[in-house]
Design an enzyme around this catalytic site. Structure first.
Site, PDB file in Angstrom:
ATOM      1  N   CYS A  37      44.878  39.320  41.723  1.00 48.78           N
ATOM      2  CA  CYS A  37      43.691  39.078  40.891  1.00 48.78           C
ATOM      3  C   CYS A  37      43.811  37.730  40.174  1.00 48.78           C
ATOM      4  CB  CYS A  37      43.447  40.247  39.956  1.00 48.78           C
ATOM      5  SG  CYS A  37      41.718  40.400  39.529  1.00 48.78           S
ATOM      6  N   GLU A  39      48.113  47.307  44.120  1.00 50.79           N
ATOM      7  CA  GLU A  39      49.089  48.193  43.462  1.00 50.79           C
ATOM      8  C   GLU A  39      48.530  49.591  43.188  1.00 50.79           C
ATOM      9  OE1 GLU A  39      47.638  45.576  42.132  1.00 50.79           O
ATOM     10  OE2 GLU A  39      47.220  45.788  39.991  1.00 50.79           O
ATOM     11  N   HIS A  80      43.307  44.695  43.633  1.00 52.38           N
ATOM     12  CA  HIS A  80      44.562  45.241  43.083  1.00 52.38           C
ATOM     13  C   HIS A  80      45.208  46.209  44.076  1.00 52.38           C
ATOM     14  CE1 HIS A  80      44.130  43.895  38.832  1.00 52.38           C
ATOM     15  NE2 HIS A  80      42.870  43.800  39.205  1.00 52.38           N
TER      16      HIS A  80
HETATM   17  N1  GLN Z   1      40.298  37.451  34.391  1.00 49.19           N
HETATM   18  C1  GLN Z   1      40.059  37.426  35.799  1.00 49.19           C
HETATM   19  C2  GLN Z   1      38.651  37.892  36.129  1.00 49.19           C
HETATM   20  O1  GLN Z   1      38.020  38.571  35.350  1.00 49.19           O
HETATM   21  C3  GLN Z   1      41.079  38.253  36.547  1.00 49.19           C
HETATM   22  C4  GLN Z   1      41.059  39.706  36.227  1.00 49.19           C
HETATM   23  C5  GLN Z   1      42.283  40.442  36.669  1.00 49.19           C
HETATM   24  O2  GLN Z   1      43.342  39.841  36.886  1.00 49.19           O
HETATM   25  N2  GLN Z   1      42.203  41.763  36.744  1.00 49.19           N
HETATM   26  O3  GLN Z   1      38.153  37.599  37.185  1.00 49.19           O
END
Ligand code: GLN
Length: 542
Positions: free
Chosen positions: A393, A521, A519
């Protein structure tokens, strides 16, 4: 899994309530997940639900320092990290219905009040709030035909905010009737080094507190650092009014994945089945679980991994990532030696020292500006030194920013999350996010499809061309830059087929460099480690 109850019988869901006393952090989530695992291994269809007594509607708006990781379900619910344990143990997905907060309960009741559903009546904690709690508990059973629903009540008995939940459980037990529900209460038996004794008084007091609220626990699980003697078990049974076999010891173990086996040894599953008048069936089939545990506990080598993030002081902030790395380690027969590094500490001067000897680097998800430059430096280090890299992310977004700045020469490239006025917004707010003003539950959340490019590292890891992964973000790779990135050697290899959003970026010439907007994970389980983590560890090990 097929339910053990035959279709000719009316389906009755059994309810198990798990409460905690004396102190928090006794491991209610792990005990619930372990019991569920044992029942599942006997052929029962089980789910676990967490009731959280705070007023936030969900933990999505909480800082990880407050509450650890926010776990995201397939249907896009932002939930408590215990749901991650439930999924990792059971291998079955949870949904919004598996996590209910006081905020959500009150929101429902107040919305109904405004609609006029209670017209003429005074709306009160009892019965309106408790009714809504009971409805949420029963909903899970009736809607999905589970044999057993385990409901974990967050917090500690005696807390003001837990009271409506305890009262709802008291009423439900009465309504469900004999053999259809039971209460498992977790407490602590502290060891006093000065006198060399284990003390049962806190347990007695905690059970008294439950009794004051009208609940006699059926089973006590006692967390302890030392073996409980038969005398201590007898004392607890006598003073707390439970049967001898209902006093279960939960001694500290080296890994949470040993807890189901420990509970099996204590016959917790058998006691539960007897008290709920359910068939024992054969012995639980824990073969696959045991084989994981053997590999986990007997690694043939070690691999040094850095996890770069800004919430590293609290390990729970990265719970699912850490567990996914451990699953992948076991699968590769190696021990993951994890060094969680604070991104704020990473500078040009410190980086060599901090990342020296690391065989793989993970850059963690996150929000906001703090520590961002340290993350970008860590990406640069991994890219230039050909060290296997997994960016998750915000970690993927950092990889894009680093590449733009240091390879494409766009020195001020950034995400508009950090610098709104950057000339090169290589990461930008998604179109669908532009009109969003409320913070709660409004990110791009839940599972979305992604098409993989054949021959890519991601494709090799998954072994298939269409995947589903869970998201939690507002910003995305800016497609205006696709050509420049591809020409310079960083490729989009995972694309959402409906929205054309870039979900995976790779550097094909690198040993293993993969950034994912989703994600992975959240989908790694004990029996099904996530392919990207497995592949990352495999390359790190080489
Ligand atoms: N802050 C970033 C976004 O909103 C990444 C979010 C995250 O790592 N879950 O796109």
């Amino acid at each position: 899994m097929q339910s053990k109850q035959t279709s000719s019988q009316p389906h009755t869901t059994k309810y198990i309530f798990v409460t905690g006393g004396v102190t928090s952090s006794l491991g209610k989530g792990i005990i619930s997940a372990s019991l569920a695992k044992l029942l599942q291994a006997r052929g029962y269809n089980v789910t676990i639900q967490k009731l959280d007594p705070y007023i936030n509607v969900d933990p999505g708006t909480l800082n990880p320092y407050e509450h650890g990781e926010c776990f995201v379900t397939i249907d896009g619910a932002e939930t408590d990290l215990d749901l991650g344990h439930y999924e990792r143990f059971l291998g079955t997905p949870t949904t919004q219905a598996n996590n209910v907060t006081t905020g959500r309960i009150y929101q429902t009741v107040i919305t109904k009040e405004r609609k006029g559903d209670y017209l003429g009546k005074t709306v009160q904690v009892v019965p309106h709030i408790t009714d809504e709690i009971k409805r949420r508990i029963k909903l899970l059973g009736s809607k999905h035909q589970y044999d057993v629903v385990i409901t974990e009540i967050g917090g500690t008995v005696g807390d003001i905010e837990s009271l409506p939940y305890v009262e709802a459980v008291r009423q439900l037990r009465w309504e469900l009737g004999a053999n259809n529900s039971l209460v498992i209460h977790l407490t602590l038996v502290p060891y006093l080094a000065a006198s060399g004794e284990l003390k049962t008084k806190p347990t007695q007091h905690s059970v008294k507190m439950l009794l004051e609220n009208g609940i006699q626990p059926d089973i006590l699980v006692l967390r302890t650092e030392h073996e409980l003697s038969p005398d201590i078990r007898k004392k607890v049974a006598l003073f707390c009014n439970v049967e001898m076999d209902a006093v279960v010891q939960s001694i500290d173990v080296s890994t949470i994945y040993e807890v189901p086996l420990m509970m099996q040894k204590e016959k917790l599953d058998l006691t539960v089945l007897r008290k709920l008048a359910m068939k024992e069936g054969g012995a639980p089939d824990m073969a696959a679980w045991n084989s994981f545990l053997q590999r986990f506990k007997n690694p043939k080598s070690t691999v040094n991994i850095a996890l770069v993030g800004k919430y590293v002081e609290l390990k729970d902030s990265y719970k699912s990532i850490i567990e996914a790395l451990y699953h992948a380690g076991a699968y590769n027969d190696c021990k993951v030696n994890l060094d969680c590094i604070h991104s704020e500490k990473i500078t040009e001067q410190t980086i060599d020292n901090l990342l020296q000897g690391k065989q793989g680097i993970v850059v963690a998800p996150g929000f906001g500006d703090r520590g961002i430059e340290g993350k970008i430096l860590a990406v640069k280090y991994a890219r230039e030194k050909n060290i296997p890299f997994l960016g998750i992310c915000l970690g993927m977004q950092c990889a894009v920013i680093e590449f733009a700045r240091n390879v494409l020469g766009l020195t001020d490239a950034h995400s508009t999350e950090m610098t709104r006025s950057t000339e090169h917004p290589v990461i930008d707010l998604m179109e669908s996010q532009k009109g969003v003003t409320e913070k709660g539950g409004t990110m791009r959340l839940g599972a979305y499809p992604c098409k993989l490019k054949k021959g890519s590292k991601a494709y090799k890891a998954y072994g298939e061309s269409q995947i589903m992964e869970r998201h939690r973000h507002r910003f995305e790779f800016n497609n205006e830059y696709i050509d420049s990135f591809e020409k310079a050697g960083m490729q989009p290899v995972g694309i959402n087929p409906d929205s054309n959003l870039v979900e995976i970026m790779e550097i094909p010439s690198h040993k293993w460099f993969v950034g994912v907007q989703f994600h992975p994970e959240y989908q790694s389980t004990v029996l099904k480690p996530h392919p990207l983590f497995v592949e990352f560890i495999k390359f790190a090990k080489e």
